[in-house]
Design a protein around this motif. Structure first.
Motif, PDB file in Angstrom:
ATOM      1  N   UNK A   3       0.836  -1.206   0.000  1.00  0.00           N
ATOM      2  CA  UNK A   3       0.000   0.000   0.000  1.00  0.00           C
ATOM      3  C   UNK A   3       0.866   1.249   0.000  1.00  0.00           C
ATOM      4  N   UNK A   4       1.981   1.181   0.728  1.00  0.00           N
ATOM      5  CA  UNK A   4       2.874   2.333   0.780  1.00  0.00           C
ATOM      6  C   UNK A   4       3.478   2.632  -0.592  1.00  0.00           C
ATOM      7  N   UNK A   5       3.891   1.563  -1.310  1.00  0.00           N
ATOM      8  CA  UNK A   5       4.457   1.783  -2.641  1.00  0.00           C
ATOM      9  C   UNK A   5       3.385   2.274  -3.606  1.00  0.00           C
ATOM     10  N   UNK A   6       2.177   1.719  -3.470  1.00  0.00           N
ATOM     11  CA  UNK A   6       1.071   2.163  -4.316  1.00  0.00           C
ATOM     12  C   UNK A   6       0.848   3.663  -4.152  1.00  0.00           C
ATOM     13  N   UNK A   7       0.809   4.122  -2.923  1.00  0.00           N
ATOM     14  CA  UNK A   7       0.589   5.541  -2.675  1.00  0.00           C
ATOM     15  C   UNK A   7       1.761   6.381  -3.158  1.00  0.00           C
ATOM     16  N   UNK A  23       3.799  10.228  -7.096  1.00  0.00           N
ATOM     17  CA  UNK A  23       4.789  10.649  -8.089  1.00  0.00           C
ATOM     18  C   UNK A  23       4.139  11.005  -9.421  1.00  0.00           C
ATOM     19  N   UNK A  24       2.946  10.453  -9.668  1.00  0.00           N
ATOM     20  CA  UNK A  24       2.218  10.722 -10.908  1.00  0.00           C
ATOM     21  C   UNK A  24       1.207  11.857 -10.754  1.00  0.00           C
ATOM     22  N   UNK A  25       1.077  12.356  -9.532  1.00  0.00           N
ATOM     23  CA  UNK A  25       0.120  13.424  -9.298  1.00  0.00           C
ATOM     24  C   UNK A  25      -1.272  12.936  -8.957  1.00  0.00           C
ATOM     25  N   UNK A  37      -4.556   8.959  -3.237  1.00  0.00           N
ATOM     26  CA  UNK A  37      -4.992   7.593  -2.913  1.00  0.00           C
ATOM     27  C   UNK A  37      -6.449   7.332  -3.242  1.00  0.00           C
ATOM     28  N   UNK A  38      -7.278   8.382  -3.260  1.00  0.00           N
ATOM     29  CA  UNK A  38      -8.713   8.207  -3.476  1.00  0.00           C
ATOM     30  C   UNK A  38      -9.139   8.400  -4.928  1.00  0.00           C
ATOM     31  N   UNK A  39      -8.225   8.781  -5.804  1.00  0.00           N
ATOM     32  CA  UNK A  39      -8.583   8.951  -7.217  1.00  0.00           C
ATOM     33  C   UNK A  39      -8.971   7.608  -7.842  1.00  0.00           C
ATOM     34  N   UNK A  40      -9.857   7.648  -8.824  1.00  0.00           N
ATOM     35  CA  UNK A  40     -10.212   6.463  -9.606  1.00  0.00           C
ATOM     36  C   UNK A  40      -9.375   6.525 -10.874  1.00  0.00           C
ATOM     37  N   UNK A  41      -8.356   5.664 -10.958  1.00  0.00           N
ATOM     38  CA  UNK A  41      -7.372   5.727 -12.035  1.00  0.00           C
ATOM     39  C   UNK A  41      -7.647   4.636 -13.065  1.00  0.00           C
ATOM     40  N   UNK A  42      -7.852   5.062 -14.300  1.00  0.00           N
ATOM     41  CA  UNK A  42      -7.964   4.104 -15.402  1.00  0.00           C
ATOM     42  C   UNK A  42      -6.650   4.140 -16.181  1.00  0.00           C
ATOM     43  N   UNK A  81      -4.690  19.755 -22.141  1.00  0.00           N
ATOM     44  CA  UNK A  81      -6.026  20.288 -21.838  1.00  0.00           C
ATOM     45  C   UNK A  81      -6.581  19.686 -20.551  1.00  0.00           C
ATOM     46  N   UNK A  82      -6.256  18.413 -20.312  1.00  0.00           N
ATOM     47  CA  UNK A  82      -6.771  17.741 -19.125  1.00  0.00           C
ATOM     48  C   UNK A  82      -5.919  17.999 -17.884  1.00  0.00           C
ATOM     49  N   UNK A  83      -4.739  18.535 -18.075  1.00  0.00           N
ATOM     50  CA  UNK A  83      -3.902  18.925 -16.943  1.00  0.00           C
ATOM     51  C   UNK A  83      -3.557  17.767 -16.025  1.00  0.00           C
ATOM     52  N   UNK A  84      -3.824  17.954 -14.722  1.00  0.00           N
ATOM     53  CA  UNK A  84      -3.429  16.977 -13.718  1.00  0.00           C
ATOM     54  C   UNK A  84      -4.320  15.734 -13.712  1.00  0.00           C
ATOM     55  N   UNK A  85      -5.286  15.677 -14.595  1.00  0.00           N
ATOM     56  CA  UNK A  85      -6.143  14.493 -14.670  1.00  0.00           C
ATOM     57  C   UNK A  85      -5.492  13.373 -15.481  1.00  0.00           C
ATOM     58  N   UNK A  86      -4.368  13.643 -16.111  1.00  0.00           N
ATOM     59  CA  UNK A  86      -3.671  12.635 -16.934  1.00  0.00           C
ATOM     60  C   UNK A  86      -2.192  12.618 -16.572  1.00  0.00           C
TER      61      UNK A  86
END
Length: 398
Positions: A199-203, A208-210, A213-218, A273-278
């Motif tokens: 979990x620590x590495x996941x976070x 590091x990608x911006x 922990x609660x984001x829904x990442x596809x 255009x999507x900024x920090x969402x990608x």
């Protein structure tokens, strides 16, 4: 056969080396066959590949495969080859003598060797005349793409195809000879994708990608080229107003370092255009992809063309990711409905992708069911199963 082992020679397309130190779908699959043969030794295997120092260094421990290294052609060799090929075309009116210097050097390197089957891994669908003369009905073709237009093929006695869909497409579009066409489905090293991270590495990776922990990442994983549908996926994310839905793009325009193209420029503009969402990682070696799979909540395979197979989907299933895939060729042959939402291509594809993403986002129970089913289905497409099928087909048809 020698010692009851088929003598098989695999000829790479010559663009990338084997072992696959620079990526490449065909080269990675060939590397898997080599690794499985090292374990089981059911083939007397030879691999013809373009020379690469890094790849050669990796072969020191390999005992059950012989490598034939083809050096890059010098300028004078290329000039002489073009001259001779031009003369032969005028005299014999043939376009299939030898398609390039790599195949000329490969054929020269194979002089004095004997095999039960010589398998062209990709490359020319119309067998080079010089190879036909040398190997006769022992010349096979390994089909790694889906034919979508009519073509002529002569000289191959057997065609190995990576999916039933691609097999049917070959039979439908091919004129010339009528080889035996057999499906041998691809496989992956499932252990590379079933690895877990803490979990620590996941976070840490998410941070590091911006991503939080609660984001829904596809996640999208693959080449950044038009037929892969990356722009369509970006446009689908643009349609979604929820800022917690993020997109991770893993891959480059080529199999190694990225090359700038008009398409990558368009992708870069959409990302801006999507900024920090990608977030985009660029090229990631296959054995490191699992780190990103395990920080994602779902994976999308938005292919626009007829995929011959669906290994990126199998990788996602092995990692326990719910999938969204397009109705594309052999992709749905590898990825069953139990593990995926299937989206139709066409004018409504972007809206359908957005809807599918929202469905997974809101339905945790559906995600859990897909995540549980994925590894079980992925196990059906292991490199061990691929190798066993490959060997059985070789034994039955030589």
């Amino acid at each position: 056969m020698t010692n009851n082992r088929p003598r098989i020679c695999l000829v790479t397309p010559g663009l990338l080396p084997v072992p696959a130190t620079q990526g490449g779908a065909i080269e990675t699959l060939m590397t898997s066959l080599i690794e499985e043969n090292e374990l089981h030794n059911r083939l007397e295997l030879t691999v013809v590949t373009t020379f690469d120092g890094t790849s050669r260094n990796l072969t020191g421990h390999i005992r059950n495969t012989r490598f034939i290294w083809v050096p890059r052609a010098s300028s004078w060799y290329k000039a002489a080859f073009r001259l001779v090929r031009g003369i032969r075309r005028r005299i014999f009116h043939s376009e299939s003598q030898l398609p390039g210097t790599y195949y000329a050097k490969a054929l020269q390197a194979l002089k004095g060797h004997d095999f039960d089957a010589v398998i062209m891994e990709g490359g020319p669908v119309d067998a080079p005349t010089a190879f036909i003369r040398r190997f006769g009905n022992r010349l096979w073709y390994h089909l790694h793409f889906t034919p979508e237009n009519d073509f002529t093929s002569r000289g191959y006695s057997t065609v190995l195809s990576v999916s039933d869909f691609a097999s049917k497409a070959w039979i439908q579009h091919c004129s010339g000879s009528s080889p035996t066409v057999i499906t041998v489905r691809n496989g992956i090293d499932t252990s590379k994708f079933t690895k877990t991270i803490s979990s620590a590495e996941r976070n840490r990776i998410r941070q590091s990608l911006g991503f939080s922990p609660d984001d829904f990442v596809i996640m999208y994983c693959g080449r950044i080229i038009p037929v892969k549908g990356v722009l369509e996926l970006l446009h689908a994310v643009e349609r979604i107003s929820d800022p917690n839905i993020k997109l991770l793009i893993v891959g480059s325009s080529n199999f190694g370092p990225s090359e700038r193209t008009d398409y990558t420029d368009a992708v870069t503009a959409a990302i801006s255009r999507l900024g920090r969402r990608v977030a985009a990682t660029g090229f990631v070696p296959n054995d490191q992809v699992y780190r990103y799979s395990h920080i994602a909540d779902a994976q999308v395979v938005p292919s626009l063309w007829e995929e011959s197979a669906g290994l990126v989907g199998v990788e996602g299933m092995a990692a326990g990711l719910p999938l969204i895939v397009t109705h594309s060729g052999g992709l749905t042959e590898y990825v069953p409905q139990e593990c995926s939402i299937v989206v139709e291509r066409g004018e409504h594809m972007i809206a359908s992708l957005a809807k599918a993403i929202m469905t997974l986002y809101h339905d945790a129970a559906l995600r859990d069911r897909m995540a549980q089913e994925g590894p079980r289905h992925a196990a059906m497409y292991s490199t061990g199963r691929m190798y066993g099928r490959f060997v059985d087909v070789c034994r039955a048809n030589i």
